[in-house]
Design a protein around this motif. Structure first.
Motif, PDB file in Angstrom:
ATOM      1  N   GLY A 163       6.582 -69.287  43.971  1.00 27.58           N
ATOM      2  CA  GLY A 163       7.002 -67.950  43.486  1.00 27.58           C
ATOM      3  C   GLY A 163       7.207 -67.986  41.995  1.00 27.58           C
ATOM      4  O   GLY A 163       6.972 -66.727  41.395  1.00 27.58           O
ATOM      5  N   LEU A 164       7.351 -68.906  41.391  1.00 26.94           N
ATOM      6  CA  LEU A 164       7.387 -69.209  39.590  1.00 26.94           C
ATOM      7  C   LEU A 164       5.975 -68.749  39.321  1.00 26.94           C
ATOM      8  O   LEU A 164       5.766 -68.115  38.193  1.00 26.94           O
ATOM      9  N   VAL A 165       5.007 -69.368  39.940  1.00 31.29           N
ATOM     10  CA  VAL A 165       3.619 -69.026  39.474  1.00 31.29           C
ATOM     11  C   VAL A 165       3.283 -67.455  39.691  1.00 31.29           C
ATOM     12  O   VAL A 165       2.752 -67.067  38.629  1.00 31.29           O
ATOM     13  N   VAL A 166       3.663 -66.911  40.794  1.00 32.49           N
ATOM     14  CA  VAL A 166       3.421 -65.494  40.788  1.00 32.49           C
ATOM     15  C   VAL A 166       4.310 -64.612  39.719  1.00 32.49           C
ATOM     16  O   VAL A 166       3.754 -63.692  39.312  1.00 32.49           O
ATOM     17  N   PHE A 167       5.503 -65.212  39.500  1.00 29.82           N
ATOM     18  CA  PHE A 167       6.240 -64.577  38.708  1.00 29.82           C
ATOM     19  C   PHE A 167       5.424 -64.529  36.953  1.00 29.82           C
ATOM     20  O   PHE A 167       5.367 -63.583  36.392  1.00 29.82           O
ATOM     21  N   VAL A 168       4.990 -65.730  36.900  1.00 34.65           N
ATOM     22  CA  VAL A 168       4.292 -65.638  35.383  1.00 34.65           C
ATOM     23  C   VAL A 168       2.907 -65.080  35.524  1.00 34.65           C
ATOM     24  O   VAL A 168       2.727 -64.253  34.544  1.00 34.65           O
ATOM     25  N   TYR A 169       2.370 -64.976  36.394  1.00 36.73           N
ATOM     26  CA  TYR A 169       0.916 -64.254  36.605  1.00 36.73           C
ATOM     27  C   TYR A 169       1.443 -62.564  36.481  1.00 36.73           C
ATOM     28  O   TYR A 169       0.565 -62.070  35.648  1.00 36.73           O
ATOM     29  N   PHE A 172       0.688 -60.929  32.931  1.00 39.60           N
ATOM     30  CA  PHE A 172      -0.827 -60.707  32.440  1.00 39.60           C
ATOM     31  C   PHE A 172      -0.906 -59.231  32.852  1.00 39.60           C
ATOM     32  O   PHE A 172      -2.081 -58.731  32.087  1.00 39.60           O
ATOM     33  N   LEU A 173      -0.048 -58.435  33.571  1.00 44.41           N
ATOM     34  CA  LEU A 173      -0.410 -57.257  34.184  1.00 44.41           C
ATOM     35  C   LEU A 173       0.539 -56.041  33.505  1.00 44.41           C
ATOM     36  O   LEU A 173       0.205 -55.136  33.475  1.00 44.41           O
ATOM     37  N   GLN A 174       1.553 -56.828  32.768  1.00 51.26           N
ATOM     38  CA  GLN A 174       2.563 -56.022  32.294  1.00 51.26           C
ATOM     39  C   GLN A 174       2.323 -54.734  31.234  1.00 51.26           C
ATOM     40  O   GLN A 174       2.584 -53.767  31.077  1.00 51.26           O
ATOM     41  N   SER A 175       1.302 -55.182  30.472  1.00 50.84           N
ATOM     42  CA  SER A 175       0.866 -54.411  29.347  1.00 50.84           C
ATOM     43  C   SER A 175       0.099 -53.117  29.809  1.00 50.84           C
ATOM     44  O   SER A 175       0.236 -51.969  29.242  1.00 50.84           O
ATOM     45  N   ARG A 176      -0.599 -53.409  30.997  1.00 47.56           N
ATOM     46  CA  ARG A 176      -1.429 -52.128  31.466  1.00 47.56           C
ATOM     47  C   ARG A 176      -0.536 -51.477  32.669  1.00 47.56           C
ATOM     48  O   ARG A 176      -0.640 -50.367  32.848  1.00 47.56           O
ATOM     49  N   GLN A 177       0.072 -52.332  33.614  1.00 43.65           N
ATOM     50  CA  GLN A 177       0.407 -51.848  34.714  1.00 43.65           C
ATOM     51  C   GLN A 177       2.056 -52.378  34.979  1.00 43.65           C
ATOM     52  O   GLN A 177       2.448 -53.222  35.718  1.00 43.65           O
ATOM     53  N   PRO A 178       2.888 -52.107  34.003  1.00 41.33           N
ATOM     54  CA  PRO A 178       4.177 -52.505  33.794  1.00 41.33           C
ATOM     55  C   PRO A 178       5.062 -52.489  35.277  1.00 41.33           C
ATOM     56  O   PRO A 178       5.804 -53.384  35.500  1.00 41.33           O
ATOM     57  N   ILE A 179       5.084 -51.516  35.974  1.00 38.92           N
ATOM     58  CA  ILE A 179       5.817 -51.328  37.001  1.00 38.92           C
ATOM     59  C   ILE A 179       5.381 -52.170  38.257  1.00 38.92           C
ATOM     60  O   ILE A 179       5.945 -52.915  38.994  1.00 38.92           O
ATOM     61  N   ARG A 180       4.034 -52.368  38.227  1.00 36.25           N
ATOM     62  CA  ARG A 180       3.388 -53.121  39.407  1.00 36.25           C
ATOM     63  C   ARG A 180       3.716 -54.475  38.938  1.00 36.25           C
ATOM     64  O   ARG A 180       4.045 -55.570  39.750  1.00 36.25           O
ATOM     65  N   ALA A 181       3.698 -54.976  37.697  1.00 33.35           N
ATOM     66  CA  ALA A 181       3.846 -56.316  37.421  1.00 33.35           C
ATOM     67  C   ALA A 181       5.087 -56.545  37.732  1.00 33.35           C
ATOM     68  O   ALA A 181       5.478 -57.720  38.122  1.00 33.35           O
ATOM     69  N   LEU A 182       6.481 -55.649  37.360  1.00 32.99           N
ATOM     70  CA  LEU A 182       7.529 -56.076  37.880  1.00 32.99           C
ATOM     71  C   LEU A 182       7.766 -56.142  39.226  1.00 32.99           C
ATOM     72  O   LEU A 182       8.343 -57.213  39.589  1.00 32.99           O
ATOM     73  N   LEU A 183       7.012 -55.177  40.205  1.00 34.29           N
ATOM     74  CA  LEU A 183       7.211 -55.596  41.608  1.00 34.29           C
ATOM     75  C   LEU A 183       6.472 -56.934  41.896  1.00 34.29           C
ATOM     76  O   LEU A 183       7.171 -57.414  42.802  1.00 34.29           O
ATOM     77  N   LEU A 187       8.899 -59.562  44.056  1.00 34.47           N
ATOM     78  CA  LEU A 187       8.662 -60.102  45.184  1.00 34.47           C
ATOM     79  C   LEU A 187       8.221 -61.523  45.465  1.00 34.47           C
ATOM     80  O   LEU A 187       8.424 -62.431  46.114  1.00 34.47           O
ATOM     81  N   GLY A 188       7.136 -62.045  44.305  1.00 27.77           N
ATOM     82  CA  GLY A 188       6.978 -63.320  44.371  1.00 27.77           C
ATOM     83  C   GLY A 188       8.187 -64.385  44.096  1.00 27.77           C
ATOM     84  O   GLY A 188       8.259 -65.182  44.919  1.00 27.77           O
ATOM     85  N   LEU A 189       8.791 -64.290  43.100  1.00 34.23           N
ATOM     86  CA  LEU A 189      10.051 -65.040  43.014  1.00 34.23           C
ATOM     87  C   LEU A 189      11.188 -65.054  43.806  1.00 34.23           C
ATOM     88  O   LEU A 189      11.560 -65.867  44.532  1.00 34.23           O
ATOM     89  N   GLY A 190      11.260 -63.731  44.622  1.00 30.79           N
ATOM     90  CA  GLY A 190      12.231 -63.456  45.409  1.00 30.79           C
ATOM     91  C   GLY A 190      11.990 -64.101  46.701  1.00 30.79           C
ATOM     92  O   GLY A 190      12.666 -65.092  47.418  1.00 30.79           O
ATOM     93  N   PHE A 191      10.679 -63.953  47.152  1.00 33.92           N
ATOM     94  CA  PHE A 191      10.262 -64.658  48.320  1.00 33.92           C
ATOM     95  C   PHE A 191      10.261 -66.189  48.305  1.00 33.92           C
ATOM     96  O   PHE A 191      10.561 -66.914  49.198  1.00 33.92           O
ATOM     97  N   GLY A 192       9.736 -66.716  47.200  1.00 35.74           N
ATOM     98  CA  GLY A 192       9.664 -68.117  46.929  1.00 35.74           C
ATOM     99  C   GLY A 192      10.887 -68.656  46.924  1.00 35.74           C
ATOM    100  O   GLY A 192      11.091 -69.946  47.472  1.00 35.74           O
ATOM    101  N   THR A 193      11.780 -68.051  46.183  1.00 42.04           N
ATOM    102  CA  THR A 193      13.195 -68.714  46.228  1.00 42.04           C
ATOM    103  C   THR A 193      13.844 -68.593  47.386  1.00 42.04           C
ATOM    104  O   THR A 193      14.576 -69.543  47.954  1.00 42.04           O
ATOM    105  N   LEU A 194      13.870 -67.454  48.189  1.00 44.93           N
ATOM    106  CA  LEU A 194      14.222 -67.481  49.692  1.00 44.93           C
ATOM    107  C   LEU A 194      13.917 -68.610  50.506  1.00 44.93           C
ATOM    108  O   LEU A 194      14.553 -69.257  51.225  1.00 44.93           O
TER     109      LEU A 194
END
Length: 642
Positions: A163-169, A172-183, A187-194
């Motif tokens: 989940g943390l790896v997906v979170f950091v990945y 890399f997307l937030q400058s071009r697709q900030p909403i997609r990056a946040l999603l 999801l990655g951090l939330g699912f991994g934490t769960l």
């Protein structure tokens, strides 16, 4: 072009593969060791799994933590076929999980470093590689893989790191697709934490790890303000929720636990001292310093040492904070370390010390040391990596020595008993290991007796020695040793060892395998423990009353048995064995109505996973069946027809 791409890929992954294979070889020396206390407590049931229902019960009955740790327990089911022989393979899987975690930490570190400096690809690679390599071979982490049941620690970290790896990945997307990056990050951090939380509860720390990465290392990355506020706000909320759960607002820090014998605040004072000990063990290790046994660690007395320890951490953190803009790595390392210990090394009433609590907590220092080594001034540019590599190799050699000890149970048992003479588990493991290997504890009996004699409150050690000598020593020696157990019992140290040891004593006495002892002798021990202030917690009292009732039953003193069972029921009405013994005695005396009444009393209390309504229905049906048979057997025959 294709060959060039393949060569570049191998160049990228090749060094890590070498480290992973080497680490696997080093750990292979230790996987042929033993099962330990928690392994038996939580995994012995694997031996009795023969059906899907058995497997479901094993997972559903998990008691390793508040959430039951079902995902970890499911991961052990493939080893159930020939348990405990398959425990070696289980530990080998643990090692593979450790290697996967090292790979994920390499990826995590590399991405963080690339985000911090897009131009320094080569340096980022070697820093991430160095940090992961150092972490993989740290001897303090060996127990996480070599204590079989601690898979729930490493497996939880595997899910959380994914989940943390997906979170950091997502950065890399937030400058071009900030909403997609946040999603993606959410999801990655939330699912991994769960997944991590349902493997082990310390998985709840991963949002805090994410907060540290965001706030300390990647705070300068460009992002729309609402995205940045929303992300960081959610992570801060997770931290505040965790702090509230640990705070005096939720739990009483100053009441003394009758089970542990200390308050949460006293535990916190001790833990701040132990954090320094963890760091020393991590970076200045000896092969013989690591073991499964640390229950001999006691509370730190007085306020001076805890205050000095806390002050030391505060000063270091303050200095690290002031230099964070020039060099954020010291602050990151300290805060990452504190985060890793936030749940298990603060106020929750767990045992004081375990090495596996450092499993992910220590990585911040690994990454910080690697970053500093590769970012020294130009004139030291080669010296830093060379010293770092030499130090990593030294730790790998020490790890080899550590795993070699763990892989030889007799050698390990002797070493751990010498290093932890006040540890009941270490002493019992020494006796158990020799008993399994040789069928007798004679070679280590002097060492065991010395450990018992040097600890006036260690009644449990004296009792365990007695159990191993039953049937193998002179009756006069058994009688003398049991008398010594009784003499020390009024001031015996609080431990489950004595009460748990009464179960094998029951079996030995049933077979007349421990002469000259009888039930009339054995009943004296739990009776003494009932008056020992160290055993005043209701958990201990329940077990003591139960054992008194059992031995009274064996003596034919049913009045005493009923009396102590009633007290045990009052303290713990949900404990199924208490009800089962009551029914056994009542049916024996044909007191069927009282037996049904005992069952009905349990329906009025909250059931647990053992005492369910279905179980109570089955018991009631068996009582009615027994009553019907008795009535039929006692009814007069029909009169002959005229």
């Amino acid at each position: 072009m294709r060959q060039k791409t393949q060569a570049s890929y191998f160049k990228f992954i090749g060094p890590l593969l070498v480290v992973l294979v080497t680490t696997f070889f080093v750990y292979e020396q230790g996987i042929h060791g033993s099962l330990f206390y928690d392994d038996h407590l939580f995994l012995d049931a694997l031996e009795n799994i023969d059906s899907f229902d058995d497997a479901s019960r094993f997972v559903a009955d998990g008691a390793g933590g508040p959430l039951g740790r079902p995902i970890a327990l499911v991961s052990f089911l493939p080893h159930a076929g020939d348990w405990p022989a398959t425990s070696v393979e289980a530990r080998r899987i643990n090692v593979i999980i450790h290697l996967l975690n090292g790979t994920l930490l390499f990826a995590l570190g590399y991405m963080i470093l690339r985000l911090r400096d897009q131009k320094a690809s080569r340096t980022s690679y070697w820093i991430a590689f160095g940090a992961a390599s150092l972490w993989l071979v740290m001897p303090i982490l060996a127990s996480t893989s070599l204590i079989t049941v601690q898979r729930w620690t490493s497996l939880a970290m595997l899910f959380g790191l994914m989940g943390l790896v997906v979170f950091v990945y997502g950065y890399f997307l937030q400058s071009r697709q900030p909403i997609r990056a946040l999603l993606i990050q959410g999801l990655g951090l939330g699912f991994g934490t769960l997944l991590a939380v349902f493997t082990k509860e310390s998985g709840a720390l991963f949002p805090v790890y994410a907060l540290l990465i965001d706030a300390v290392l990647l705070q300068t990355l460009m992002a729309p303000a609402p995205i940045r506020w929303l992300r960081r706000g959610a992570l801060w909320l997770a931290l505040f929720a965790l702090l509230a759960y640990l705070s005096p607002l939720y739990r009483d820090w100053f009441s003394v636990s009758s089970f542990r014998g200390w308050s949460s605040f006293e535990r916190l004072q001790t833990e701040v001292v132990l954090l320094w000990q963890y760091l020393y063990m991590a970076f200045f290790p000896l092969p013989t310093a690591f073991s499964p046994f640390h229950e001999d660690v006691t509370l730190v007395q007085g306020w001076q040492l805890p205050a000095l320890s806390a002050f030391g951490f505060i000063i270091l953190t303050a200095i690290a904070f002031t230099i964070r803009k020039r060099n954020p790595w010291p602050l990151f390392a300290l805060l990452w370390f504190f985060t890793g210990h936030l749940i298990e090394s603060t106020v929750i009433q767990l045992e004081l010390m375990f090495e596996h609590r450092n499993y992910l907590a220590i990585y911040g220092f690994c990454l910080a040391l690697a970053a500093i080594a590769w970012q020294l001034p130009q004139r030291y540019a080669r010296l830093g990596p060379a010293v770092f590599a030499s130090y990593t190799l030294l730790l790998a050699l020490i790890l080899y020595g550590t795993t070699s000890i763990w892989g030889q149970p007799l050698v390990a048992a002797e070493n751990w008993a010498k290093r932890h003479p006040q540890s009941p588990r270490a002493i019992n493991y020494l006796a158990e290991t020799y008993h399994e290997a040789l069928g007798y504890i004679g070679p280590v009996l002097p060492q065991l007796d010395l450990a018992a004699d040097n600890c006036s409150q260690c009644t449990h050690i004296k009792f365990q020695i007695l159990l191993y000598l039953c049937g193998k020593s002179e009756e006069s020696d058994i009688a003398r040793r049991f008398e010594e157990v009784l003499e020390s019992a009024p001031t015996a140290r609080r431990t489950n060892g004595i009460l748990d040891g009464l179960y094998p004593l029951q079996e030995l006495l049933a077979l007349n395998a421990c002469p000259p002892l009888t039930a009339a002798d054995a009943i004296k021990l739990p009776l003494i423990l009932l008056d020992n202030p160290q055993y005043s917690a209701w958990e201990y009292q329940v077990y003591a009353h139960f054992h008194v009732a059992y031995f009274a039953k064996e003596m034919g003193d049913l009045e005493t048995a009923y009396s102590h069972l009633a007290e045990a029921e009052r303290l713990s009405p949900k404990t199924l064995p208490i009800l089962q013994m009551q029914l056994h005695l009542l049916l024996k005396e044909h007191r069927y109505d009282e037996a049904l009444a005992a069952i009905e009393r349990r329906r009025k209390v909250a059931h647990d996973r053992f005492m369910t309504d279905d179980v109570l229905d089955e018991l009631a049906a068996s009582v009615r069946e027994a009553a019907a048979k008795a009535k039929t057997a006692n009814s007069p025959p029909d009169a002959p027809a005229t």
